[in-house]
Design an enzyme around this catalytic site. Structure first.
Site, PDB file in Angstrom:
ATOM      1  N   TRP A  69       0.834  -1.201   0.000  1.00 26.37           N
ATOM      2  CA  TRP A  69       0.000   0.000   0.000  1.00 26.37           C
ATOM      3  C   TRP A  69       0.867   1.250   0.000  1.00 26.37           C
ATOM      4  O   TRP A  69       2.060   1.186   0.300  1.00 26.37           O
ATOM      5  CB  TRP A  69      -1.031  -0.004   1.134  1.00 26.37           C
ATOM      6  N   ASN A  70       0.239   2.384  -0.377  1.00 26.31           N
ATOM      7  CA  ASN A  70       0.961   3.652  -0.506  1.00 26.31           C
ATOM      8  C   ASN A  70       0.220   4.766   0.209  1.00 26.31           C
ATOM      9  O   ASN A  70      -0.998   4.690   0.397  1.00 26.31           O
ATOM     10  CB  ASN A  70       1.054   4.059  -1.983  1.00 26.31           C
ATOM     11  N   HIS A 113      -6.652  19.616  -7.249  1.00 23.85           N
ATOM     12  CA  HIS A 113      -6.813  19.962  -8.667  1.00 23.85           C
ATOM     13  C   HIS A 113      -5.680  19.372  -9.499  1.00 23.85           C
ATOM     14  O   HIS A 113      -5.071  20.044 -10.316  1.00 23.85           O
ATOM     15  CB  HIS A 113      -6.907  21.485  -8.822  1.00 23.85           C
ATOM     16  N   HIS A 161      -9.952  16.103 -12.787  1.00 27.49           N
ATOM     17  CA  HIS A 161     -10.538  16.471 -11.496  1.00 27.49           C
ATOM     18  C   HIS A 161     -11.808  17.295 -11.652  1.00 27.49           C
ATOM     19  O   HIS A 161     -12.144  17.740 -12.739  1.00 27.49           O
ATOM     20  CB  HIS A 161      -9.513  17.205 -10.623  1.00 27.49           C
ATOM     21  N   ASP A 186     -14.109  20.498 -10.316  1.00 32.67           N
ATOM     22  CA  ASP A 186     -14.104  21.806  -9.651  1.00 32.67           C
ATOM     23  C   ASP A 186     -15.464  22.024  -8.989  1.00 32.67           C
ATOM     24  O   ASP A 186     -16.500  22.027  -9.670  1.00 32.67           O
ATOM     25  CB  ASP A 186     -13.924  22.942 -10.672  1.00 32.67           C
ATOM     26  N   HIS A 241     -14.572  26.575  -5.100  1.00 34.69           N
ATOM     27  CA  HIS A 241     -13.216  26.795  -5.616  1.00 34.69           C
ATOM     28  C   HIS A 241     -13.000  28.270  -5.965  1.00 34.69           C
ATOM     29  O   HIS A 241     -11.885  28.762  -5.888  1.00 34.69           O
ATOM     30  CB  HIS A 241     -13.005  25.907  -6.845  1.00 34.69           C
ATOM     31  N   HIS A 291     -14.320  29.860 -14.647  1.00 35.43           N
ATOM     32  CA  HIS A 291     -14.350  29.679 -13.198  1.00 35.43           C
ATOM     33  C   HIS A 291     -15.276  30.709 -12.561  1.00 35.43           C
ATOM     34  O   HIS A 291     -16.137  30.392 -11.740  1.00 35.43           O
ATOM     35  CB  HIS A 291     -12.944  29.814 -12.609  1.00 35.43           C
TER      36      HIS A 291
HETATM   37 MN    MN Z   1      -9.512  22.881 -10.957  1.00 36.02          MN
END
Ligand code: MN
Length: 257
Positions: A61-62, A69, A73, A75, A79, A207
């Site tokens: 495992w990690n 972001h 991904h 938003d 944001h 955005h």
């Molecule tokens: Mn973003």
């Protein structure tokens, strides 16, 4: 057969294909780079905890280190400052995460001009040919930029004047946010706005207007060329990070064949 039985049977038979629109997440995944004095996200990193060794004889495992972001991904409205009291990513209603999607293909235009901007007339012309934008659905904006996704420099395409990647005009971003019923916009680039959008008025209009209107963004998509112009259903569930502004997301499209 119930609707869900029929869906499962169709996926199994291939009558409904599941297309993965997600970029693989690795140390090589390109990330946004803002100029000083702005803060920047960290790239993806995974640190090994154990791998069938003294630290854990039977298990691998990690730990993950990454920004909200990074890579493909989601938003969330919060944001952006225009939605500072809006939904964080954990508050996005689950029923919004399964939604119709349409594809607007401007690969040829963006291939000729990396600063190409989607304008209201482009979308209206698309609507005359294909019908209205979907109520509560995604506008997926194809530019061919996913072909650069394995190379950070080609993906950001920056020179001394800043990054040059396709996006949406100020007027079109405002119109999409305020006058259309879409759930949000999905793009192939590192963010929903054009590379040069830092110089627009307002800056970063996708955005500013879309998140300000409570809509969403999806970035760093790939395989949009495998989708029909209309008729796909997108499943895009971000992690429910409490108070989070966004999240890496696995984006799947269901397509009838
Ligand atoms: Mn973003």
């Amino acid at each position: 057969m119930s609707i869900l039985q029929s869906l499962v049977e169709s996926v199994r038979s291939g009558a409904v294909e599941v297309v993965d629109l997600t970029a693989p997440l690795s140390e090589e995944t390109p990330i946004l780079q803002l100029p000083p004095p702005f803060g920047n996200t960290i790239p993806f990193r995974k640190d090994e905890i154990s791998r069938y060794d003294d630290r854990g004889p039977a298990w691998y495992w990690n730990d993950l280190h990454l920004g909200e972001h990074v890579g493909t991904h989601f938003d969330a409205p919060i944001h952006w400052v225009t939605a500072r009291d809006g939904q964080d990513v954990s508050q996005v209603p689950p029923r919004s995460l399964i939604a119709p999607a349409v594809v607007l293909d401007f690969t040829a235009e963006a291939g000729k001009d990396p600063d190409f901007l989607l304008r209201i007339e482009h979308v209206q012309e698309w609507e005359r040919a294909n019908g209205p934008l979907p109520e509560g659905g995604w506008l997926l904006y194809r530019t061919g930029w996913d072909s650069r996704a394995a190379d950070q420099a080609a993906f950001l395409n920056a020179d001394e004047t800043g990054p040059h990647t396709p996006g949406v005009s100020v007027e079109c971003a405002r119109w999409l946010a305020e006058q259309t019923p879409i759930l949000g916009i999905g793009v192939e680039t590192v963010g929903t706005d054009a590379g040069a959008a830092h110089s627009f008025d307002p800056a970063f209009p996708c955005h500013s207007f879309l998140l300000g209107a409570g809509k969403y963004g999806l970035t760093q998509l790939r395989n949009l060329d495998l989708l029909p112009v209309t008729g796909a259903v997108v499943v895009a569930p971000p992690l429910p990070i409490v108070g989070g502004s966004g999240s890496p997301v696995r984006v799947l499209a269901l397509v009838e064949r």
